[in-house]
Design a protein around this motif. Structure first.
Motif, PDB file in Angstrom:
ATOM      1  N   UNK A 134       0.838  -1.197   0.000  1.00 15.01           N
ATOM      2  CA  UNK A 134       0.000   0.000   0.000  1.00 15.01           C
ATOM      3  C   UNK A 134       0.874   1.248   0.000  1.00 15.01           C
ATOM      4  N   UNK A 135       0.624   2.129  -0.943  1.00 10.06           N
ATOM      5  CA  UNK A 135       1.384   3.363  -1.002  1.00 10.06           C
ATOM      6  C   UNK A 135       0.488   4.582  -0.862  1.00 10.06           C
ATOM      7  N   UNK A 136      -0.802   4.358  -0.524  1.00 15.27           N
ATOM      8  CA  UNK A 136      -1.748   5.459  -0.431  1.00 15.27           C
ATOM      9  C   UNK A 136      -1.818   6.001   1.003  1.00 15.27           C
ATOM     10  N   UNK A 137      -1.006   7.030   1.257  1.00 16.89           N
ATOM     11  CA  UNK A 137      -0.952   7.608   2.601  1.00 16.89           C
ATOM     12  C   UNK A 137      -1.906   8.796   2.756  1.00 16.89           C
ATOM     13  N   UNK A 138      -2.595   9.157   1.670  1.00 15.53           N
ATOM     14  CA  UNK A 138      -3.444  10.356   1.689  1.00 15.53           C
ATOM     15  C   UNK A 138      -4.539  10.307   2.775  1.00 15.53           C
ATOM     16  N   UNK A 139      -5.209   9.128   3.014  1.00 13.72           N
ATOM     17  CA  UNK A 139      -6.236   9.122   4.064  1.00 13.72           C
ATOM     18  C   UNK A 139      -5.709   9.446   5.471  1.00 13.72           C
ATOM     19  N   UNK A 140      -4.378   9.482   5.647  1.00 12.35           N
ATOM     20  CA  UNK A 140      -3.831   9.866   6.953  1.00 12.35           C
ATOM     21  C   UNK A 140      -3.963  11.373   7.183  1.00 12.35           C
ATOM     22  N   UNK A 141      -4.143  12.124   6.091  1.00 15.50           N
ATOM     23  CA  UNK A 141      -4.252  13.578   6.188  1.00 15.50           C
ATOM     24  C   UNK A 141      -5.434  14.023   7.062  1.00 15.50           C
ATOM     25  N   UNK A 142      -6.663  13.505   6.808  1.00 16.90           N
ATOM     26  CA  UNK A 142      -7.780  13.930   7.671  1.00 16.90           C
ATOM     27  C   UNK A 142      -7.580  13.534   9.138  1.00 16.90           C
ATOM     28  N   UNK A 143      -6.889  12.422   9.385  1.00 13.74           N
ATOM     29  CA  UNK A 143      -6.622  12.004  10.765  1.00 13.74           C
ATOM     30  C   UNK A 143      -5.735  13.031  11.466  1.00 13.74           C
TER      31      UNK A 143
END
Length: 646
Positions: free
Chosen positions: A554-563
């Motif tokens: 997995x290389x999709x770190x974008x959902x960590x932004x809202x966290x």
């Protein structure tokens, strides 16, 4: 004399009814152009019969025929209006209860209070659980055996699957207790490169004795470009080939699926919906039911039989889903919590929806649809658009919604079971949940158009579950920024207290102490799922395949932004509250009382987490030990008993 008159009247009445039915049948035939295949001469003949029969009706009969559709349409409009009104009332009551914050029980100085909104939520959970319990009793009471006459198209969607999971999936399909001659197995692989070939080879190996048909399709149903192909086919003399109107491979795929019992198709990559469409379209009307299954799913031998029993029990049931459990629950904290959450989602929430014949989502790993209905909306389902963009995720939820939209019931049965893989890494899990949330909100809007066709529970539950995350967010931000220190601690304690009550109730329903850990899920919800919901809404039109391929990191770190944003909002709010509180006079009677509450509250909160973490550690160690022993014992026995101790 009187008897003769009575006989004449009844004969006249039956003749009238027969003529009316004739008109209905003939008009339907003319409208649908069936069963004559829509040829012009037969259509003209049909219409002439229609006019002859209609002219033989009396004036009253003609008037009745014209009034009935109008009345039906009027009834639909009235029902839709009152359903919309009911939705507004539910929304109004919930919002009023939340905004007014009327306390029902309150301690001195109003430090602890239980409000009307809290009461509403508690009642919702209680009512939901009662109906779920009644539905489970109904499931167990269903005694009618399966007729074993219905043909089933069993479809498997595969994409870069873990070889171990795929083998377990295919072997569990082989072990299904349903007549082989009534079961047609089709696996469609999303991708036709050399890297994907191992899935086809495994299919060929597992079904070797069934003479499987395997085929590599260079395209799929929607990538064939006739004009481009004609251009390529035009030789030096400019003679374009005549056979390029339709993909010649498409015909071969359809012939293979119609002639063989077990077929594996590898096709050009197009996403999960493309894969499902290929299986549904190629099967056409050749089977009674279509069963869906994912390539990481391990089915219970009775899974298909139990689903068939439900659809056979009532012609108004359009689709049915089964109980999905977690195969890899011991992999991590995330997969373990998912296994508990799945149980709650299926055996309380969907079970309650099933009581009212309106299950909101038939899950991809285990679902059965009436094929004649599915074929009616297949093209609309595939071509679904949202804000002008073609939808490529939320396939199962939209398929369920399409079934609900034509007025058919959707059901759930806990007697049909399967085990499936769930993401064990936090990032993969977060990506999956974000995608599911996108489809949830998108389908919520579509589902709202058909509330009037189903029980009011569907409307009520949609409103409550739809607005709940927004109320929770507003409450937490408000308390962290404008409340006292005790308010912040009280809301944290309440979150865990509600979680514990739900978990205790689940323990009673399931009869297993392990459900007590369900109270830990609330921490995962508050810290990760809640901010991910807002990210999902903002990126609604961004799309990708189901859960990312098992063989890719997995290389999709974008959902960590809202966290991160969520953590920043809450921590800065907490810092501001601490600063505000430090400026106040703490010697007053009210503040002295608050200090006591703060001390005891903090002790209770910390103790809860210490005890739960210790219990979790002990349970998890025991679970892993038990699992390894169970594997050694059952290695040569029936594989599906492996997980039954849980």
């Amino acid at each position: 004399m009187k008897e003769n008159e009575k006989k004449k009247d009844s004969k006249r009445k039956s003749d009238r009814q027969e003529r009316t039915q004739q008109v209905i049948n003939v008009s339907r035939c003319a409208r649908e152009q069936r069963p004559h295949g829509g040829r012009p001469e037969t259509r003209v003949r049909t219409l002439s019969i229609y006019s002859q029969v209609k002219s033989s009706l009396t004036f009253d009969e003609k008037r009745n025929m014209e009034i009935k559709p109008l009345l039906r349409r009027l009834g639909t409009v009235v029902r839709a209006f009152f359903t919309f009104l009911f939705a507004l009332v539910v929304l109004g009551v919930v919002m009023w209860a939340y905004i007014s914050g009327i306390p029902i029980i309150s301690s001195p100085y109003g430090i602890i209070s239980f409000g009307f909104y809290g009461l509403l939520l508690s009642l919702h959970l209680l009512i939901q659980s009662i109906f779920a319990f009644v539905e489970h009793r109904r499931m167990r009471a269903r005694r009618k055996p399966c007729s074993y006459t219905k043909t089933i198209g069993f479809t498997i969607s595969a994409y870069q699957e873990d070889p171990e999971y795929l083998r377990e999936c295919l072997q569990s399909i082989r072990a299904l207790q349903y007549p082989a001659e009534l079961l047609r197995i089709i696996m469609v692989v999303d991708g036709n490169s050399e890297d994907d070939r191992y899935m086809m080879e495994m299919f060929r190996e597992v079904f070797a004795d069934q003479d499987p048909g395997c085929y590599v399709w260079r395209n799929n149903y929607h990538t064939w470009d006739a004009k481009a192909q004609q251009g390529q086919a035009a030789g030096p003399w400019g003679d374009a080939g005549l056979g390029f109107e339709e993909d010649p491979q498409r015909r071969e795929v359809e012939e293979l699926i119609s002639s063989k019992r077990c077929v594996c198709i590898m096709q050009k990559w197009g996403g999960k919906r493309e894969v499902m469409y290929t299986a549904f379209k190629a099967l056409g009307p050749s089977v009674d039911y279509i069963q869906v299954c994912d390539s990481d799913t391990k089915l219970d031998p009775l899974a298909t039989v139990e689903l068939v029993k439900v659809l056979e029990s009532n012609p108004k049931y359009g689709a049915v889903g089964g109980d999905v459990m977690i195969l890899n629950l011991k992999d991590s904290y995330i997969s373990f919590m998912s296994s508990l959450r799945y149980w709650m989602a299926f055996n309380i929430e969907r079970s309650c929806q099933s009581f009212f014949d309106c299950v909101s989502c038939i899950s991809g790993p285990l679902g059965l649809y009436r094929n004649d209905l599915l074929q009616q909306f297949l093209e609309d389902w595939y071509n679904q658009k949202f804000l002008g963009t073609h939808c490529t995720f939320g396939d199962d939820r939209h398929l369920t919604n399409r079934m609900l939209s034509i007025g058919y019931a959707t059901k759930y049965t806990a007697r049909s079971k399967c085990y499936t893989e769930t993401p064990a890494q936090f990032l993969r899990w977060l990506n999956q949940q974000t995608r599911w949330t996108k489809s949830y909100f998108r389908e919520w809007l579509y589902n709202a158009m058909w509330w009037h066709k189903h029980h009011l529970w569907m409307t009520y539950e949609s409103i409550v579950s739809g607005v709940f995350p927004f109320f929770v967010t507003a409450t937490i931000i408000r308390l962290f920024w404008t409340g006292t220190l005790w308010d912040v601690l009280w809301v944290l304690c309440c979150i865990q207290l509600i979680g514990l009550i739900k978990a205790a109730y689940a323990c009673i329903l399931r009869g297993k102490v392990v459900m007590v850990f369900m109270s830990l899920y609330s921490a995962l919800y508050m810290t990760s799922l809640l901010p991910a919901k807002y990210f999902a809404i903002l990126t609604m039109n961004k799309s990708s395949w189901g859960t990312s391929g098992r063989r890719k990191i997995v290389g999709n770190y974008i959902p960590l932004l809202p966290l991160s944003v969520w953590a920043a909002i809450l921590l800065s709010g907490l810092g501001y509250t601490i600063y505000r509180e430090s400026q106040l006079d703490w010697t007053t009677a009210a503040k002295q009382e608050e200090i006591k509450f703060l001390i005891f509250g903090a002790m209770a909160y910390v103790s809860y987490w210490l005890i739960m973490c210790l219990l979790y550690w002990v349970w998890f160690r025991r679970l892993c030990r038990k699992r390894s022993q169970s594997y050694k014992v059952d290695h040569h026995h029936h594989h599906h008993h492996l997980i039954h101790f849980f």
